[in-house]
Design a protein around this motif. Structure first.
Motif, mmCIF file in Angstrom:
data_model
loop_
_atom_site.group_PDB
_atom_site.id
_atom_site.type_symbol
_atom_site.label_atom_id
_atom_site.label_comp_id
_atom_site.label_asym_id
_atom_site.label_seq_id
_atom_site.Cartn_x
_atom_site.Cartn_y
_atom_site.Cartn_z
ATOM 1 N N ASP A 10 0.833 -1.206 0.027
ATOM 2 C CA ASP A 10 -0.116 -0.116 0.174
ATOM 3 C C ASP A 10 0.867 1.453 -0.258
ATOM 4 O O ASP A 10 0.618 2.141 -0.572
ATOM 5 C CB ASP A 10 -0.870 -0.267 1.292
ATOM 6 C CG ASP A 10 -2.122 -0.917 1.161
ATOM 7 O OD1 ASP A 10 -2.515 -1.329 -0.222
ATOM 8 O OD2 ASP A 10 -2.686 -1.193 2.031
ATOM 9 N N GLU A 11 1.931 1.429 0.641
ATOM 10 C CA GLU A 11 2.703 2.451 0.704
ATOM 11 C C GLU A 11 3.428 2.636 -0.524
ATOM 12 O O GLU A 11 3.569 3.679 -0.904
ATOM 13 C CB GLU A 11 3.861 2.221 1.745
ATOM 14 C CG GLU A 11 3.551 2.304 3.183
ATOM 15 C CD GLU A 11 4.453 1.625 4.315
ATOM 16 O OE1 GLU A 11 4.414 2.459 5.333
ATOM 17 O OE2 GLU A 11 5.376 1.086 3.826
ATOM 18 N N LEU A 12 3.970 1.331 -0.938
ATOM 19 C CA LEU A 12 4.403 1.519 -2.500
ATOM 20 C C LEU A 12 3.423 1.947 -3.510
ATOM 21 O O LEU A 12 3.922 2.860 -4.382
ATOM 22 C CB LEU A 12 5.016 -0.006 -3.040
ATOM 23 C CG LEU A 12 5.805 0.039 -3.861
ATOM 24 C CD1 LEU A 12 7.110 0.944 -3.963
ATOM 25 C CD2 LEU A 12 6.234 -1.282 -4.401
ATOM 26 N N ARG A 13 2.353 1.742 -3.413
ATOM 27 C CA ARG A 13 1.276 2.358 -4.313
ATOM 28 C C ARG A 13 1.274 3.659 -4.371
ATOM 29 O O ARG A 13 1.088 4.444 -5.081
ATOM 30 C CB ARG A 13 -0.113 1.478 -4.056
ATOM 31 C CG ARG A 13 -1.151 1.893 -5.084
ATOM 32 C CD ARG A 13 -2.645 1.090 -4.784
ATOM 33 N NE ARG A 13 -3.529 1.577 -5.481
ATOM 34 C CZ ARG A 13 -3.944 1.264 -6.416
ATOM 35 N NH1 ARG A 13 -3.288 0.452 -7.127
ATOM 36 N NH2 ARG A 13 -5.028 2.044 -7.270
ATOM 37 N N ARG A 14 1.036 4.025 -2.936
ATOM 38 C CA ARG A 14 0.841 5.628 -2.982
ATOM 39 C C ARG A 14 2.097 6.418 -3.281
ATOM 40 O O ARG A 14 1.916 7.333 -3.937
ATOM 41 C CB ARG A 14 0.548 5.675 -1.325
ATOM 42 C CG ARG A 14 -0.758 5.319 -0.788
ATOM 43 C CD ARG A 14 -1.032 5.889 0.605
ATOM 44 N NE ARG A 14 -0.359 5.655 1.820
ATOM 45 C CZ ARG A 14 -0.479 4.458 2.188
ATOM 46 N NH1 ARG A 14 -1.662 4.009 1.866
ATOM 47 N NH2 ARG A 14 0.320 3.946 3.167
ATOM 48 N N ASN A 50 4.382 -4.910 -11.205
ATOM 49 C CA ASN A 50 3.944 -5.784 -10.172
ATOM 50 C C ASN A 50 2.884 -5.070 -9.368
ATOM 51 O O ASN A 50 1.795 -5.901 -8.926
ATOM 52 C CB ASN A 50 5.113 -6.054 -9.256
ATOM 53 C CG ASN A 50 6.134 -6.921 -9.728
ATOM 54 O OD1 ASN A 50 5.915 -7.919 -10.627
ATOM 55 N ND2 ASN A 50 7.487 -6.915 -9.300
ATOM 56 N N VAL A 51 2.826 -4.144 -9.180
ATOM 57 C CA VAL A 51 1.738 -3.443 -8.323
ATOM 58 C C VAL A 51 0.545 -2.981 -9.347
ATOM 59 O O VAL A 51 -0.620 -3.004 -8.715
ATOM 60 C CB VAL A 51 2.416 -2.266 -7.686
ATOM 61 C CG1 VAL A 51 1.337 -1.221 -6.981
ATOM 62 C CG2 VAL A 51 3.333 -2.187 -6.735
ATOM 63 N N PHE A 52 0.649 -2.444 -10.463
ATOM 64 C CA PHE A 52 -0.493 -1.873 -11.187
ATOM 65 C C PHE A 52 -0.656 -2.886 -12.372
ATOM 66 O O PHE A 52 -1.883 -2.829 -13.095
ATOM 67 C CB PHE A 52 -0.230 -0.397 -11.602
ATOM 68 C CG PHE A 52 0.028 0.574 -10.434
ATOM 69 C CD1 PHE A 52 -1.274 1.072 -10.326
ATOM 70 C CD2 PHE A 52 1.334 0.953 -10.252
ATOM 71 C CE1 PHE A 52 -1.067 2.166 -9.319
ATOM 72 C CE2 PHE A 52 1.178 1.713 -8.948
ATOM 73 C CZ PHE A 52 0.010 2.255 -8.843
ATOM 74 N N GLY A 53 0.009 -3.838 -12.711
ATOM 75 C CA GLY A 53 -0.168 -4.449 -13.725
ATOM 76 C C GLY A 53 0.202 -4.307 -15.101
ATOM 77 O O GLY A 53 0.692 -4.911 -16.089
ATOM 78 N N SER A 54 0.296 -3.041 -15.220
ATOM 79 C CA SER A 54 0.464 -2.306 -16.793
ATOM 80 C C SER A 54 0.676 -0.817 -16.510
ATOM 81 O O SER A 54 0.210 -0.393 -15.582
ATOM 82 C CB SER A 54 -0.583 -2.622 -17.857
ATOM 83 O OG SER A 54 -1.617 -1.877 -17.658
#
Length: 200
Positions: A10-14, A50-54
């Motif tokens: 979640d931190e990485l996504r943000r 890895n986090v968003f797919g594309s």
């Protein structure tokens, strides 16, 4: 060197969203680079996938973030606005687009399949329309048989067209000196046909 163990997912996504949106605001869509986003975040480009797919999915997320910022901007303007809230809406539309031109333009330049949009993206994108819908309903005493969702979308398209022409330089070529005022006039004409009267 990457910092792959430094953050939770979640931190990485943000973090990626923050760095990606910052880059998008600087460069625009044409020069946007997933590799540069990863570099700024301190990770490899594979982390984005890895986090968003594309990369397209990341851009959808970034554009949804722009919509949220835009809706918040409109609400702040309306919270301190004088009685003429329709004027405030139109002028705030132009102001946000002018102050965030690259991020704003990316919303309309990035075209992908609707399958890439999730519920969060949908909610982010409809929040702006919901604000306009609320204000238009309040401005028109009685909508009668008016198809309000279609009417609101048409009003937004009118303002958007004026704004795009203004930022793209077309109105300069056409010697239109105040596109925002012209957009407001067109919106008021449409509203007046359904009983709207601007405040004194």
């Amino acid at each position: 060197m990457g910092r792959r163990s430094d953050h939770t997912r979640d931190e990485l996504r943000r973090l990626i969203i923050a760095e990606g949106h910052r880059l998008l605001a600087e460069t625009g869509l044409a020069r946007f680079s997933g590799r540069e986003v990863a570099k700024r975040a301190g990770y490899t480009v594979g982390t984005i996938y890895n986090v968003f797919g594309s990369l397209d999915r990341l851009l959808v997320t970034l554009n949804s973030h722009t919509f949220r910022l835009w809706a918040e901007f409109l609400e702040r303007r309306l919270a301190v606005s004088p009685p003429d809230r329709i004027r405030t809406l139109v002028e705030a539309y132009f102001a946000f687009a002018r102050d965030h031109t690259h991020a704003w333009s990316a919303i309309y330049e990035h075209r992908v399949s609707a399958e890439l949009f999730d519920a969060v993206d949908h909610d982010s994108r409809t929040a702006l329309t919901a604000i306009v819908d609320r204000e238009v309903r309040s401005a028109i005493p009685s909508g009668g048989d008016l198809d309000m969702p279609r009417f609101v979308r048409s009003l937004i398209a009118t303002v958007h067209g004026h704004c795009s022409y203004a930022l793209g330089g077309t109105f300069t070529l056409l010697e239109e000196i105040d596109p925002a005022a012209s957009a407001l006039a067109r919106v008021r004409e449409c509203l007046a046909a359904h009983g709207y009267r601007p405040p004194d």
